[in-house]
Design a protein around this motif. Structure first.
Motif, mmCIF file in Angstrom:
data_model
loop_
_atom_site.group_PDB
_atom_site.id
_atom_site.type_symbol
_atom_site.label_atom_id
_atom_site.label_comp_id
_atom_site.label_asym_id
_atom_site.label_seq_id
_atom_site.Cartn_x
_atom_site.Cartn_y
_atom_site.Cartn_z
ATOM 1 N N UNK A 120 0.854 -1.200 0.104
ATOM 2 C CA UNK A 120 0.064 0.060 0.013
ATOM 3 C C UNK A 120 0.898 1.172 -0.071
ATOM 4 N N UNK A 121 0.446 2.202 -0.768
ATOM 5 C CA UNK A 121 1.297 3.439 -0.803
ATOM 6 C C UNK A 121 0.541 4.933 -0.552
ATOM 7 N N UNK A 122 0.854 5.561 0.624
ATOM 8 C CA UNK A 122 0.081 6.835 0.695
ATOM 9 C C UNK A 122 0.877 7.912 0.117
ATOM 10 N N UNK A 123 0.503 8.686 -0.551
ATOM 11 C CA UNK A 123 1.171 10.032 -1.292
ATOM 12 C C UNK A 123 0.434 11.130 -0.361
ATOM 13 N N UNK A 124 0.921 12.041 0.277
ATOM 14 C CA UNK A 124 0.373 13.232 0.780
ATOM 15 C C UNK A 124 0.501 14.336 -0.136
ATOM 16 N N UNK A 125 -0.416 14.834 -1.014
ATOM 17 C CA UNK A 125 -0.497 15.735 -1.905
ATOM 18 C C UNK A 125 -0.922 17.145 -1.156
ATOM 19 N N UNK A 126 -1.770 17.847 -1.850
ATOM 20 C CA UNK A 126 -2.218 19.170 -1.144
ATOM 21 C C UNK A 126 -3.534 19.735 -1.903
ATOM 22 N N UNK A 127 -4.251 20.368 -1.442
ATOM 23 C CA UNK A 127 -5.280 21.186 -1.925
ATOM 24 C C UNK A 127 -4.763 22.272 -3.018
ATOM 25 N N UNK A 128 -3.579 22.628 -2.807
ATOM 26 C CA UNK A 128 -2.943 23.510 -3.879
ATOM 27 C C UNK A 128 -3.201 22.906 -5.375
ATOM 28 N N UNK A 129 -3.229 21.669 -5.379
ATOM 29 C CA UNK A 129 -3.397 20.937 -6.749
ATOM 30 C C UNK A 129 -4.817 21.457 -7.683
ATOM 31 N N UNK A 130 -5.811 22.064 -6.850
ATOM 32 C CA UNK A 130 -6.907 22.582 -7.784
ATOM 33 C C UNK A 130 -6.680 23.660 -8.398
ATOM 34 N N UNK A 131 -7.335 23.518 -9.487
ATOM 35 C CA UNK A 131 -7.312 24.694 -10.531
ATOM 36 C C UNK A 131 -8.132 25.899 -9.993
ATOM 37 N N UNK A 132 -9.386 25.573 -9.347
ATOM 38 C CA UNK A 132 -10.184 26.526 -8.963
ATOM 39 C C UNK A 132 -10.263 26.787 -7.517
ATOM 40 N N UNK A 133 -9.765 27.850 -6.963
ATOM 41 C CA UNK A 133 -9.686 28.015 -5.677
ATOM 42 C C UNK A 133 -10.611 29.202 -5.295
ATOM 43 N N UNK A 134 -11.263 29.613 -6.029
ATOM 44 C CA UNK A 134 -12.572 30.560 -5.661
ATOM 45 C C UNK A 134 -14.071 29.961 -5.387
ATOM 46 N N UNK A 135 -14.355 28.740 -5.789
ATOM 47 C CA UNK A 135 -15.453 28.315 -5.666
ATOM 48 C C UNK A 135 -15.814 27.558 -4.349
ATOM 49 N N UNK A 136 -16.546 27.894 -3.444
ATOM 50 C CA UNK A 136 -16.640 27.386 -2.181
ATOM 51 C C UNK A 136 -17.305 25.742 -2.124
ATOM 52 N N UNK A 137 -17.083 24.851 -1.445
ATOM 53 C CA UNK A 137 -17.584 23.632 -1.138
ATOM 54 C C UNK A 137 -17.244 22.445 -2.147
ATOM 55 N N UNK A 138 -16.382 22.730 -2.979
ATOM 56 C CA UNK A 138 -15.779 21.653 -3.885
ATOM 57 C C UNK A 138 -14.963 20.413 -3.387
ATOM 58 N N UNK A 139 -15.415 19.248 -4.037
ATOM 59 C CA UNK A 139 -14.825 18.120 -3.292
ATOM 60 C C UNK A 139 -13.777 17.495 -4.367
ATOM 61 N N UNK A 140 -13.493 16.205 -4.206
ATOM 62 C CA UNK A 140 -12.258 15.860 -4.881
ATOM 63 C C UNK A 140 -12.476 15.506 -6.403
#
Length: 327
Positions: free
Chosen positions: A88-108
């Motif tokens: 099993x492999x866990x990679x800790x990424x970041x919410x900084x990967x998202x293209x849209x940082x302006x829309x509230x409530x978005x999921x994966x």
């Protein structure tokens, strides 16, 4: 379980190693060792991921591997060298990967940035793109064995960024405190202990897929109210208009002479993302008060007047207070 932590001596990766040891696992940490030792009880393999054949001492069977890198080359080389031997492999990424940082409530399911395709370590402004590239490496190499976690702001003892600890430390010092007048803006900060414990439990359960990992949603005003009560703050908040602060050269979010949690326009979704999927799959969040107390204790141990990577210097704050920037 036999767990390999790529890192294990600094902040999150060290917290993961500690949580795995507490859960009774056999833990190995691979790091240069320049930032201190791993938690007591962990096996330490000293090495440099930039070195030749860096993983030669780690070619064993691992039940789980955890990586927090933001360098695509490190991810690619680790996946090649160790991927076939990892259950099993866990990679800790970041919410900084998202293209849209302006829309509230978005999921994966929200759109992400294009992967960084440059040579060598990515520049700071390409952090999100570099994490995307690492995600793609592990998703391709590990397939159904990969868990990709996208945290927001992480805080806790040992945090070297000062992006949360600035506020408990500053209020503990008392006096007149400059604060951006964003009292209704959302904050989401996950305690490193909660994130680390969930990473270990997820590895035990063989959880895979992509998950946002975020702390409780608390308004900035409520957060500072809680910090004030816990620190015994009796000073004065000087609530300043964001536009005024920007004109004075105060920085957003992090870095020298910044105000943590303050974000520019267009980032209204950054601290309002959904962590519902992670919460359904075992993420447990402690109270904000518990986190504040832990961070305050750490700040008191490290020194309230130490130099910081984020927050206003006393000199800058004194200058701003003298100019009475009330919104």
């Amino acid at each position: 379980m036999r767990i390999l932590v790529l890192g294990g001596t600094v902040f999150l990766s060290r917290a993961v190693a500690a949580a795995a040891l507490q859960a009774g696992h056999d833990v190995t940490c691979f790091a240069r060792g320049t930032h201190g030792p791993p938690p007591p009880g962990a096996r330490f393999v000293q090495g440099d991921r930039d070195g030749e054949d860096a993983y030669s001492d780690l070619r064993e069977k691992w039940d789980a591997v955890v990586d927090v890198t933001s360098e695509p080359r490190h991810a690619s080389e680790a996946a090649t060298a160790l991927g076939s031997d990892a259950g099993h492999w866990t990679f800790v990424s970041s919410c900084s990967v998202y293209a849209d940082q302006g829309t509230p409530g978005q999921d994966e399911s929200a759109a992400i940035l294009s992967a960084y395709d440059g040579e060598g370590p990515a520049p700071r402004e390409k952090y999100g793109e570099a994490k995307v590239a690492c995600e793609q490496v592990y998703a391709s190499a590990l397939g159904g064995r990969a868990l990709i976690i996208r945290p927001g702001l992480i805080c806790g003892a040992g945090d070297g960024s000062d992006r949360f600890g600035y506020w408990p430390a500053r209020l503990a010092r008392g006096g007149t405190v400059i604060a951006p007048d964003i009292r209704n803006a959302a904050t989401q900060t996950i305690d490193v202990r909660d994130l680390a414990a969930w990473i270990v439990r997820s590895a035990e359960a063989g959880l895979t897929g992509r998950f946002n990992a975020l702390g409780p949603s608390v308004s900035f005003g409520d957060l500072l109210t809680r910090v004030a009560e816990i620190t015994g703050f009796t000073g004065e908040f000087r609530w300043c208009a964001p536009s005024w602060l920007a004109r004075q050269g105060v920085s957003y979010w992090a870095g020298p002479d910044s105000l943590p949690h303050w974000l520019p326009e267009g980032f209204e979704g950054f601290a309002t993302r959904s962590a519902a999927a992670a919460l359904r799959n075992g993420l447990i969040l402690r109270s904000v008060d518990d986190t504040i107390r832990e961070v305050l204790d750490d700040e008191l141990d490290r020194g309230l007047d130490r130099e910081r990577k984020s927050g206003l210097t006393p000199g800058t704050e004194q200058r701003l207070v003298g100019q009475t920037p009330v919104s």
